[in-house]
Motif scaffolding. Sequence first.
Motif, PDB file in Angstrom:
ATOM      1  N   ALA A  11      -9.500  -5.502 -29.437  1.00  0.00           N
ATOM      2  CA  ALA A  11      -9.569  -4.888 -30.756  1.00  0.00           C
ATOM      3  C   ALA A  11     -10.599  -5.597 -31.633  1.00  0.00           C
ATOM      4  CB  ALA A  11      -8.205  -4.915 -31.439  1.00  0.00           C
ATOM      5  N   LEU A  12     -11.378  -4.790 -32.328  1.00  0.00           N
ATOM      6  CA  LEU A  12     -12.351  -5.314 -33.277  1.00  0.00           C
ATOM      7  C   LEU A  12     -11.904  -4.954 -34.681  1.00  0.00           C
ATOM      8  CD1 LEU A  12     -15.762  -4.304 -31.648  1.00  0.00           C
ATOM      9  CD2 LEU A  12     -14.681  -6.550 -31.646  1.00  0.00           C
ATOM     10  N   THR A  13     -12.163  -5.854 -35.606  1.00  0.00           N
ATOM     11  CA  THR A  13     -11.996  -5.536 -37.011  1.00  0.00           C
ATOM     12  C   THR A  13     -13.361  -5.668 -37.666  1.00  0.00           C
ATOM     13  OG1 THR A  13     -11.382  -7.829 -37.516  1.00  0.00           O
ATOM     14  CG2 THR A  13      -9.577  -6.280 -37.116  1.00  0.00           C
ATOM     15  N   ALA A  73     -18.326  -7.816 -37.329  1.00  0.00           N
ATOM     16  CA  ALA A  73     -17.310  -7.434 -36.353  1.00  0.00           C
ATOM     17  C   ALA A  73     -16.634  -8.709 -35.879  1.00  0.00           C
ATOM     18  CB  ALA A  73     -17.932  -6.692 -35.184  1.00  0.00           C
ATOM     19  N   GLU A  74     -15.307  -8.705 -35.931  1.00  0.00           N
ATOM     20  CA  GLU A  74     -14.538  -9.871 -35.514  1.00  0.00           C
ATOM     21  C   GLU A  74     -13.523  -9.465 -34.449  1.00  0.00           C
ATOM     22  OE1 GLU A  74     -14.262 -12.676 -39.439  1.00  0.00           O
ATOM     23  OE2 GLU A  74     -13.040 -10.859 -39.462  1.00  0.00           O
ATOM     24  N   ARG A  75     -13.260 -10.393 -33.563  1.00  0.00           N
ATOM     25  CA  ARG A  75     -12.203 -10.231 -32.566  1.00  0.00           C
ATOM     26  C   ARG A  75     -11.259 -11.403 -32.769  1.00  0.00           C
ATOM     27  NH1 ARG A  75     -14.624  -9.892 -27.079  1.00  0.00           N
ATOM     28  NH2 ARG A  75     -14.892  -7.683 -27.542  1.00  0.00           N
ATOM     29  N   GLU A  76     -10.023 -11.110 -33.121  1.00  0.00           N
ATOM     30  CA  GLU A  76      -9.007 -12.135 -33.380  1.00  0.00           C
ATOM     31  C   GLU A  76      -9.512 -13.176 -34.372  1.00  0.00           C
ATOM     32  OE1 GLU A  76      -7.659 -13.621 -29.608  1.00  0.00           O
ATOM     33  OE2 GLU A  76      -6.957 -11.644 -28.971  1.00  0.00           O
ATOM     34  N   ARG A 110     -22.336  -1.398 -28.266  1.00  0.00           N
ATOM     35  CA  ARG A 110     -22.174   0.060 -28.350  1.00  0.00           C
ATOM     36  C   ARG A 110     -21.103   0.416 -29.383  1.00  0.00           C
ATOM     37  NH1 ARG A 110     -20.035   1.209 -23.309  1.00  0.00           N
ATOM     38  NH2 ARG A 110     -21.972   0.300 -22.587  1.00  0.00           N
ATOM     39  N   ARG A 111     -20.016  -0.333 -29.389  1.00  0.00           N
ATOM     40  CA  ARG A 111     -18.933  -0.070 -30.350  1.00  0.00           C
ATOM     41  C   ARG A 111     -19.373  -0.387 -31.785  1.00  0.00           C
ATOM     42  NH1 ARG A 111     -13.940  -3.204 -28.044  1.00  0.00           N
ATOM     43  NH2 ARG A 111     -12.971  -2.374 -29.933  1.00  0.00           N
ATOM     44  N   VAL A 112     -20.093  -1.477 -31.954  1.00  0.00           N
ATOM     45  CA  VAL A 112     -20.531  -1.868 -33.296  1.00  0.00           C
ATOM     46  C   VAL A 112     -21.526  -0.858 -33.856  1.00  0.00           C
ATOM     47  CG1 VAL A 112     -21.737  -3.639 -34.641  1.00  0.00           C
ATOM     48  CG2 VAL A 112     -20.021  -4.306 -32.940  1.00  0.00           C
TER      49      VAL A 112
END
Length: 187
Positions: A11-13, A73-76, A110-112
């Motif tokens: 999950a990315l925030t 974009a952050e992960r955890e 790609r997601r970012v």
Amino acid sequence: MDTALPQDADALTYRDATEADVPALVELVESAYRGDSSRAGWTTEADILDGQRTDPEGVREVIATPGSRLLIAEREGTLVACCQLEHRGDAAYFGMFAVRPGLQGGGLGRRVIAEAERLAAAGWGVREMHMTVISVRDELIAWYERRGYRRTGRTTPFPYGDERFGLPLRDDLEFELLVKDLVPPRA
């Protein structure tokens, strides 16, 4: 009945950068493009440019400029990627895109970029995303083309002599404008 969704380990925030993020953002951008650390990923510019890619003043300017945002974009809770979005009339400019080198090639970029496109279209109502890429970066341009960007053939000179953009190791550098339609053109 439990309606909770499973926790996505990937999950990315997303959030807008603040002044407190400047040192970490400079380190991320530098690590993705310059020096030996950048060679862990595929976006390195180490063979065409030496010196810096950005500096604290440049990052602060992006954060502070009206109509501009630096998306994190952050992960955890850990910074893994960033990009600049700037509102320019009917288009948004996409820049300062960096993904931590050890995480490149796994779909994170790609997601970012998809989230950046969504935010620009929804937030500003823009119809196109623009970016400039050093024209000799064939592999990177091909990656953007697979994401729907098209080459325009419109170029601007590389700022030779301005060390804020790096120290060129070649004399044939220029930027090419790439464009992607975010919404279908009006009929």
